[in-house]
Design a protein around this motif. Sequence first.
Motif, PDB file in Angstrom:
ATOM      1  N   PRO A  29     -21.362 -69.261 -42.738  1.00  0.00           N
ATOM      2  CA  PRO A  29     -22.293 -68.886 -43.822  1.00  0.00           C
ATOM      3  C   PRO A  29     -23.056 -67.595 -43.505  1.00  0.00           C
ATOM      4  O   PRO A  29     -23.261 -66.757 -44.399  1.00  0.00           O
ATOM      5  N   GLN A  30     -23.464 -67.428 -42.254  1.00  0.00           N
ATOM      6  CA  GLN A  30     -24.218 -66.227 -41.878  1.00  0.00           C
ATOM      7  C   GLN A  30     -23.360 -64.974 -42.010  1.00  0.00           C
ATOM      8  O   GLN A  30     -23.822 -63.942 -42.483  1.00  0.00           O
ATOM      9  N   SER A  31     -22.094 -65.048 -41.587  1.00  0.00           N
ATOM     10  CA  SER A  31     -21.226 -63.868 -41.676  1.00  0.00           C
ATOM     11  C   SER A  31     -20.876 -63.556 -43.131  1.00  0.00           C
ATOM     12  O   SER A  31     -20.727 -62.390 -43.499  1.00  0.00           O
ATOM     13  N   LYS A  32     -20.814 -64.598 -43.987  1.00  0.00           N
ATOM     14  CA  LYS A  32     -20.591 -64.364 -45.420  1.00  0.00           C
ATOM     15  C   LYS A  32     -21.789 -63.647 -46.032  1.00  0.00           C
ATOM     16  O   LYS A  32     -21.646 -62.726 -46.836  1.00  0.00           O
ATOM     17  N   LYS A  33     -22.967 -64.092 -45.630  1.00  0.00           N
ATOM     18  CA  LYS A  33     -24.194 -63.456 -46.125  1.00  0.00           C
ATOM     19  C   LYS A  33     -24.252 -62.002 -45.660  1.00  0.00           C
ATOM     20  O   LYS A  33     -24.604 -61.105 -46.435  1.00  0.00           O
ATOM     21  N   ARG A  34     -23.909 -61.761 -44.397  1.00  0.00           N
ATOM     22  CA  ARG A  34     -23.918 -60.401 -43.865  1.00  0.00           C
ATOM     23  C   ARG A  34     -22.936 -59.505 -44.620  1.00  0.00           C
ATOM     24  O   ARG A  34     -23.214 -58.339 -44.861  1.00  0.00           O
ATOM     25  N   ALA A  35     -21.792 -60.054 -44.992  1.00  0.00           N
ATOM     26  CA  ALA A  35     -20.810 -59.287 -45.755  1.00  0.00           C
ATOM     27  C   ALA A  35     -21.379 -58.909 -47.129  1.00  0.00           C
ATOM     28  O   ALA A  35     -21.204 -57.771 -47.589  1.00  0.00           O
ATOM     29  N   ARG A  36     -22.072 -59.867 -47.766  1.00  0.00           N
ATOM     30  CA  ARG A  36     -22.704 -59.573 -49.065  1.00  0.00           C
ATOM     31  C   ARG A  36     -23.779 -58.503 -48.911  1.00  0.00           C
ATOM     32  O   ARG A  36     -23.898 -57.592 -49.729  1.00  0.00           O
ATOM     33  N   GLN A  37     -24.582 -58.616 -47.856  1.00  0.00           N
ATOM     34  CA  GLN A  37     -25.653 -57.648 -47.624  1.00  0.00           C
ATOM     35  C   GLN A  37     -25.084 -56.257 -47.368  1.00  0.00           C
ATOM     36  O   GLN A  37     -25.639 -55.256 -47.818  1.00  0.00           O
ATOM     37  N   ALA A  38     -23.962 -56.192 -46.651  1.00  0.00           N
ATOM     38  CA  ALA A  38     -23.346 -54.899 -46.345  1.00  0.00           C
ATOM     39  C   ALA A  38     -22.909 -54.207 -47.630  1.00  0.00           C
ATOM     40  O   ALA A  38     -23.088 -52.990 -47.784  1.00  0.00           O
ATOM     41  N   VAL A  39     -22.352 -54.979 -48.571  1.00  0.00           N
ATOM     42  CA  VAL A  39     -21.929 -54.408 -49.851  1.00  0.00           C
ATOM     43  C   VAL A  39     -23.142 -53.874 -50.614  1.00  0.00           C
ATOM     44  O   VAL A  39     -23.116 -52.762 -51.160  1.00  0.00           O
ATOM     45  N   ALA A  40     -24.213 -54.644 -50.636  1.00  0.00           N
ATOM     46  CA  ALA A  40     -25.425 -54.237 -51.348  1.00  0.00           C
ATOM     47  C   ALA A  40     -26.022 -52.971 -50.729  1.00  0.00           C
ATOM     48  O   ALA A  40     -26.412 -52.039 -51.436  1.00  0.00           O
ATOM     49  N   ARG A  41     -26.092 -52.934 -49.390  1.00  0.00           N
ATOM     50  CA  ARG A  41     -26.665 -51.763 -48.712  1.00  0.00           C
ATOM     51  C   ARG A  41     -25.801 -50.527 -48.948  1.00  0.00           C
ATOM     52  O   ARG A  41     -26.322 -49.425 -49.103  1.00  0.00           O
ATOM     53  N   THR A  42     -24.471 -50.726 -48.971  1.00  0.00           N
ATOM     54  CA  THR A  42     -23.563 -49.606 -49.213  1.00  0.00           C
ATOM     55  C   THR A  42     -23.839 -48.986 -50.578  1.00  0.00           C
ATOM     56  O   THR A  42     -23.874 -47.759 -50.718  1.00  0.00           O
ATOM     57  N   ASP A  43     -24.046 -49.823 -51.587  1.00  0.00           N
ATOM     58  CA  ASP A  43     -24.339 -49.317 -52.929  1.00  0.00           C
ATOM     59  C   ASP A  43     -25.642 -48.531 -52.945  1.00  0.00           C
ATOM     60  O   ASP A  43     -25.726 -47.452 -53.546  1.00  0.00           O
ATOM     61  N   VAL A  44     -26.660 -49.051 -52.290  1.00  0.00           N
ATOM     62  CA  VAL A  44     -27.961 -48.377 -52.246  1.00  0.00           C
ATOM     63  C   VAL A  44     -27.839 -47.034 -51.524  1.00  0.00           C
ATOM     64  O   VAL A  44     -28.346 -46.016 -51.986  1.00  0.00           O
ATOM     65  N   ASN A  45     -27.132 -47.053 -50.383  1.00  0.00           N
ATOM     66  CA  ASN A  45     -26.985 -45.826 -49.600  1.00  0.00           C
ATOM     67  C   ASN A  45     -26.180 -44.772 -50.346  1.00  0.00           C
ATOM     68  O   ASN A  45     -26.505 -43.583 -50.274  1.00  0.00           O
ATOM     69  N   LYS A  46     -25.143 -45.197 -51.061  1.00  0.00           N
ATOM     70  CA  LYS A  46     -24.340 -44.257 -51.855  1.00  0.00           C
ATOM     71  C   LYS A  46     -25.207 -43.587 -52.919  1.00  0.00           C
ATOM     72  O   LYS A  46     -25.127 -42.379 -53.128  1.00  0.00           O
ATOM     73  N   ALA A  47     -26.022 -44.399 -53.591  1.00  0.00           N
ATOM     74  CA  ALA A  47     -26.894 -43.869 -54.642  1.00  0.00           C
ATOM     75  C   ALA A  47     -27.895 -42.879 -54.054  1.00  0.00           C
ATOM     76  O   ALA A  47     -28.143 -41.812 -54.619  1.00  0.00           O
ATOM     77  N   ARG A  48     -28.458 -43.219 -52.909  1.00  0.00           N
ATOM     78  CA  ARG A  48     -29.458 -42.345 -52.291  1.00  0.00           C
ATOM     79  C   ARG A  48     -28.819 -41.038 -51.832  1.00  0.00           C
ATOM     80  O   ARG A  48     -29.371 -39.955 -52.031  1.00  0.00           O
ATOM     81  N   ARG A  49     -27.633 -41.121 -51.223  1.00  0.00           N
ATOM     82  CA  ARG A  49     -26.930 -39.922 -50.765  1.00  0.00           C
ATOM     83  C   ARG A  49     -26.561 -39.027 -51.949  1.00  0.00           C
ATOM     84  O   ARG A  49     -26.695 -37.794 -51.892  1.00  0.00           O
ATOM     85  N   SER A  50     -26.139 -39.639 -53.044  1.00  0.00           N
ATOM     86  CA  SER A  50     -25.794 -38.895 -54.253  1.00  0.00           C
ATOM     87  C   SER A  50     -27.031 -38.185 -54.808  1.00  0.00           C
ATOM     88  O   SER A  50     -26.956 -37.031 -55.239  1.00  0.00           O
ATOM     89  N   ARG A  51     -28.160 -38.878 -54.790  1.00  0.00           N
ATOM     90  CA  ARG A  51     -29.413 -38.294 -55.289  1.00  0.00           C
ATOM     91  C   ARG A  51     -29.820 -37.089 -54.442  1.00  0.00           C
ATOM     92  O   ARG A  51     -30.244 -36.057 -54.979  1.00  0.00           O
TER      93      ARG A  51
END
Length: 87
Positions: free
Chosen positions: A5-27
Amino acid sequence: MANSPQSKKRARQAVARTDVNKARRSRIRTFIRKVEEAILTGDQAVALAALRAAQPEMMRGVSKGVIHKNTAARKMSRLAARVKAIS
């Protein structure tokens, strides 16, 4: 694939952080592009205003870990030199 369960949660968090970081880098890139376009027009006042708007955005990217501190410093330095060269 993540099993616990913890590694599944970490995988979800990684996807979310990637989206945020992409948006910030684009900005950040958008702000830099605005400075470069202002430099090409040859209007120092507009270029300086764009640079002043881009600087805090770049430093925010540094504090959030999206770009390295030296990368941001190098980009700001080069843009500032180009803005200063307009006359």
